[in-house]
Design an enzyme around this catalytic site. Sequence first.
Site, PDB file in Angstrom:
ATOM      1  N   GLU A 110      89.817 106.524  40.848  1.00  0.00           N
ATOM      2  CA  GLU A 110      90.566 107.644  40.253  1.00  0.00           C
ATOM      3  C   GLU A 110      91.256 108.463  41.339  1.00  0.00           C
ATOM      4  O   GLU A 110      92.415 108.854  41.203  1.00  0.00           O
ATOM      5  CB  GLU A 110      89.634 108.541  39.441  1.00  0.00           C
ATOM      6  N   SER A 164      77.620 112.576  36.911  1.00  0.00           N
ATOM      7  CA  SER A 164      78.111 113.777  36.254  1.00  0.00           C
ATOM      8  C   SER A 164      77.065 114.871  36.423  1.00  0.00           C
ATOM      9  O   SER A 164      75.860 114.597  36.431  1.00  0.00           O
ATOM     10  CB  SER A 164      78.332 113.480  34.769  1.00  0.00           C
ATOM     11  N   HIS A 167     101.461  93.918  28.122  1.00  0.00           N
ATOM     12  CA  HIS A 167     101.366  95.096  27.234  1.00  0.00           C
ATOM     13  C   HIS A 167      99.913  95.546  27.053  1.00  0.00           C
ATOM     14  O   HIS A 167      99.575  96.142  26.031  1.00  0.00           O
ATOM     15  CB  HIS A 167     101.982  94.819  25.852  1.00  0.00           C
ATOM     16  N   LYS A 195      75.919 109.175  33.139  1.00  0.00           N
ATOM     17  CA  LYS A 195      77.253 108.744  33.583  1.00  0.00           C
ATOM     18  C   LYS A 195      77.288 108.160  34.983  1.00  0.00           C
ATOM     19  O   LYS A 195      76.565 108.557  35.876  1.00  0.00           O
ATOM     20  CB  LYS A 195      78.246 109.927  33.531  1.00  0.00           C
TER      21      LYS A 195
END
Length: 461
Positions: free
Chosen positions: A290, A277, A156, A283
Amino acid sequence: MEKMWSGRFSQDASSLLERFNASIMFDQKLYREDIEGSIAHAQMLKHQGILNPEELVAIESGMAQVLKEIESGEFEWRIGDEDLHMAIEKRLTALIGDAGKKLHTARSRNDQVALDFRRYVLRKNGEIVDLIKSLMSAIVDIARNHTQTLIPGMTHLQHAQPINFGFHLLAYAAMFKRDIERFESSAERNNISPIGCAALAGTPHNIDRAMTAKTLGFESISINCLDTVSDRDFALEILFNISTLMMHISRLSEEIILWSSYEFRFVELSDAYSTGSSIMPQKKNPDVPELLRGKTGRVFGNLVGLLTVMKGLPLAYNKDTQEDKEGVFDSVETAEISLEILREALKTMTVKKENMARACKLGHLSATDLADYLVEHCHVPFREAHHITGRAVARAEALGIDLSEIAYSELHAIDERIKEDVCRFLAIEHSMNARTSAGGTAEVRTLEQIIYFDHYLKDIK
Ligand code: ARG
């Protein structure tokens, strides 16, 4: 441009139809399969006395020339030729004359495309298997270095029990092994030659399908021609197998994304496999995992797309089937680059052991060990042990510490059957190493799993 099939037509095809009907823009990828298939077919026709030896020689040398033209980029792929089969045959005939016109004897584009596409899929099954193996081998190598690296095992997405990082990675090795088995069993099942089925019903010419099949390396020939020219199960299988593979890749990617976040900080992707970024200078984004997760969506779409194309088709060949190729090419190429980039991203990823160890001190990962201790050493029934452990966890929470760090006196106060040796059992490392049942996380069991995968992968090392 005059069409090969224009005998019964009195008007030229509209250019709109040409654009709509053509597959030549994408099926040209099958040129090797097409040329090899044609040569094998011609050799069989000669063996059967349907072509004479000079005609075969002309076809073979003409095809060698066509192949050269295609591979050097000289070959002109024209939309008016509709598909690669007609483009190649037309060029062959331009090069060698009448012998080229005989090549299509006892064959149709229906069995020809079934042959080319099936051989492409069989080849890709093998190439994808090799790429999965090399990814697996990278995973096993990382696992080898981390059989003592503790991380919270989760259910979980909540801290559950401590495991070692190697054991966690080997879960993916197990998934990828099943993926390989699926590609291999599909390749075995579909190793059947379609050529010689002609349009749908076979041919009155005295052909030898077994001979062509053997030349092309097939195990056997198909049993029913009507089925053969419309069967695309082999393509659906690779689409499903790639979907399952990408689903596994996507799950691992999801974990890498989570682990790269400031909340976890378990791993850091190398600069070579991270992106920045355009606005936030600080970043470092995990674009690779992804995109792997994102591309999985398109791969699933290709599977559902072809299933849908096939579901309403009457026997035998229908032009709808031409829609089989782009999705398969797309899924295959996506799987190939995905397997490679995931392997490289993993190989260059930094594993932050200290952060993993720190996370193991959150969430009372050894709570089950206290319950197990009560059962084994104090002869308390498990349900009661569970309850006592719950009280111990509440006490640790109240003290603002992890159960693995609680003092013996605190536990003894909760239940006097608890002895001083308990603390040893609550240490995170002990908890991990206690799980020695088959397939468990204990370092000894993890090392066995590494040996198992090493053995499985030994051919490619
Ligand atoms: N380009 C076609 C395809 O990809 C080849 C088969 C055409 N057959 C036909 N009867 N029109 O499916």
